[in-house]
Design a protein around this motif. Structure first.
Motif, PDB file in Angstrom:
ATOM      1  N   GLU A  97      22.466  -4.215 -35.367  1.00 28.23           N
ATOM      2  CA  GLU A  97      22.352  -2.812 -35.763  1.00 28.23           C
ATOM      3  C   GLU A  97      20.909  -2.391 -35.972  1.00 28.23           C
ATOM      4  O   GLU A  97      20.608  -1.228 -36.014  1.00 28.23           O
ATOM      5  CB  GLU A  97      23.162  -2.557 -37.023  1.00 28.23           C
ATOM      6  CG  GLU A  97      22.672  -3.327 -38.242  1.00 28.23           C
ATOM      7  CD  GLU A  97      23.587  -3.104 -39.422  1.00 28.23           C
ATOM      8  OE1 GLU A  97      24.222  -4.067 -39.848  1.00 28.23           O
ATOM      9  OE2 GLU A  97      23.656  -1.971 -39.887  1.00 28.23           O
ATOM     10  N   TYR A  98      19.978  -3.333 -36.095  1.00 29.38           N
ATOM     11  CA  TYR A  98      18.587  -2.963 -36.302  1.00 29.38           C
ATOM     12  C   TYR A  98      17.768  -3.064 -35.027  1.00 29.38           C
ATOM     13  O   TYR A  98      16.594  -2.848 -35.026  1.00 29.38           O
ATOM     14  CB  TYR A  98      17.954  -3.882 -37.357  1.00 29.38           C
ATOM     15  CG  TYR A  98      18.699  -3.848 -38.665  1.00 29.38           C
ATOM     16  CD1 TYR A  98      19.423  -4.950 -39.090  1.00 29.38           C
ATOM     17  CD2 TYR A  98      18.674  -2.727 -39.458  1.00 29.38           C
ATOM     18  CE1 TYR A  98      20.112  -4.927 -40.290  1.00 29.38           C
ATOM     19  CE2 TYR A  98      19.356  -2.693 -40.657  1.00 29.38           C
ATOM     20  CZ  TYR A  98      20.073  -3.786 -41.069  1.00 29.38           C
ATOM     21  OH  TYR A  98      20.743  -3.773 -42.240  1.00 29.38           O
ATOM     22  N   GLY A  99      18.462  -3.442 -33.940  1.00 31.12           N
ATOM     23  CA  GLY A  99      17.710  -3.769 -32.743  1.00 31.12           C
ATOM     24  C   GLY A  99      17.358  -2.581 -31.890  1.00 31.12           C
ATOM     25  O   GLY A  99      17.699  -1.440 -32.151  1.00 31.12           O
ATOM     26  N   LYS A 100      16.648  -2.858 -30.828  1.00 36.16           N
ATOM     27  CA  LYS A 100      16.265  -1.829 -29.879  1.00 36.16           C
ATOM     28  C   LYS A 100      17.504  -1.350 -29.148  1.00 36.16           C
ATOM     29  O   LYS A 100      18.412  -2.122 -28.854  1.00 36.16           O
ATOM     30  CB  LYS A 100      15.266  -2.413 -28.897  1.00 36.16           C
ATOM     31  CG  LYS A 100      14.014  -2.939 -29.567  1.00 36.16           C
ATOM     32  CD  LYS A 100      13.219  -3.820 -28.638  1.00 36.16           C
ATOM     33  CE  LYS A 100      12.115  -4.548 -29.402  1.00 36.16           C
ATOM     34  NZ  LYS A 100      11.411  -5.515 -28.556  1.00 36.16           N
TER      35      LYS A 100
END
Lengths: 112, 112
Positions: A97-100
Motif C-alpha cells: 500500500e505504500y509502494g509506487k
C-alpha cells in the motif's frame, strides 16, 4: 509482458444504469486502487484493496462498489446512485500500500 | 487547505529552458514522495521518487524540504517532449482513506 489492463477504453452509461469497469493485473501486486479524474483536477481515490476479499472506501466512494475475489482482478461498478459519473477512471496497483503505483490506461465514462 | 497543493500553471517555456515546480504538503509526518508525469488523457507514469538527500535522473532533479514541507522538480534543457502535466504524490500516513494523495498537477508546455 506484465501489466495492468483496463477495459473498455470508452463507456457510455444510460440514465439509471449500472456499469462495470474492468481492471486486471498480472504483476502479482497485493494492493489495487480505483481513482477518478475530472478535467483539470488531480486523482481522487474511490476504493482500494490491500488483499483479496478485503477493500476500503476512499474519499469519494458513494455511488460506487467494488469486489476483490481474485488477486488479479478489481472491478468497479458505477451505480445509478452516482449522479455525476462522467470522468476518466484509472485503476492502479502496487506491491504494497505504500509502494509506487502502476496504472492502467484508463476508462473514459460518459453519460448518454 | 488542500493536503497537497500545486500551481496548475500552465508554465510556458522555450526549448532549452530550465523550469522548476514546487509542491507543498500539509502533513509533516508524510514519509514518501513521488513525481508522476501524465500526458493528455493517458495514465500517469512514475517519473521519479523523491529522496531526503535529493536525487537526479538525467535532466530531472527532485528535492525535498521537510522543514518547509515542499518537494520540487527541476527540469533542465527542456525538450518539446517534456510537455505534459506533472503530478506530485505524497504518502499521507495519517490518512484513513488511502495512503497516497495526489496534487492537481502542474501543466508544462515547451515551445519551439
Amino acid at each position: 509482458d506484465g501489466g495492468i489492463t483496463q477495459s473498455p477504453k470508452y463507456l457510455f452509461r444510460k440514465e439509471g444504469q449500472n456499469v462495470t469497469l474492468s481492471c486486471e493485473q498480472n504483476l502479482n501486486h497485493d494492493a489495487m486502487y480505483w481513482y477518478r479524474q475530472d478535467p483539470g483536477q488531480g486523482l481522487r481515490l474511490i476504493y482500494y484493496s490491500q488483499i483479496v476479499n478485503d477493500f476500503q472506501k476512499g474519499d469519494i466512494a458513494e455511488g460506487y462498489s467494488v469486489s476483490r475475489e481474485k488477486k488479479e482482478s478489481f472491478p468497479l461498478t458505477v451505480t445509478s446512485a452516482q449522479k455525476n459519473p462522467t470522468a476518466f477512471y484509472l485503476c492502479a496497483s502496487s506491491i504494497s500500500e505504500y509502494g509506487k503505483l502502476f496504472f492502467g490506461s484508463g476508462t473514459q465514462l460518459s453519460v448518454l | 487547505r488542500k493536503e497537497v497543493e500545486q500551481d496548475p500553471g500552465p508554465f510556458n517555456v522555450p526549448e532549452g529552458a530550465t523550469v522548476a515546480f514546487n509542491c507543498t504538503y500539509s502533513n509533516s509526518a508524510s514519509q514518501s514522495f513521488f513525481w508522476y508525469r501524465q500526458d493528455c488523457r493517458k495514465e500517469p507514469k512514475l517519473l521519479m521518487s523523491v529522496y531526503s538527500s535529493g536525487n537526479e535522473d538525467g535532466r530531472f532533479t527532485a528535492q525535498l524540504n521537510r522543514a518547509s514541507q515542499y518537494i520540487s522538480l527541476l527540469i533542465r534543457d527542456s525538450k518539446l517532449s517534456d510537455s505534459a502535466t506533472y503530478l506530485c504524490v505524497v504518502n499521507m500516513l495519517s490518512s484513513n482513506t488511502g495512503k497516497l494523495i495526489f496534487g492537481q498537477g502542474t501543466t508544462l508546455q515547451v515551445k519551439p
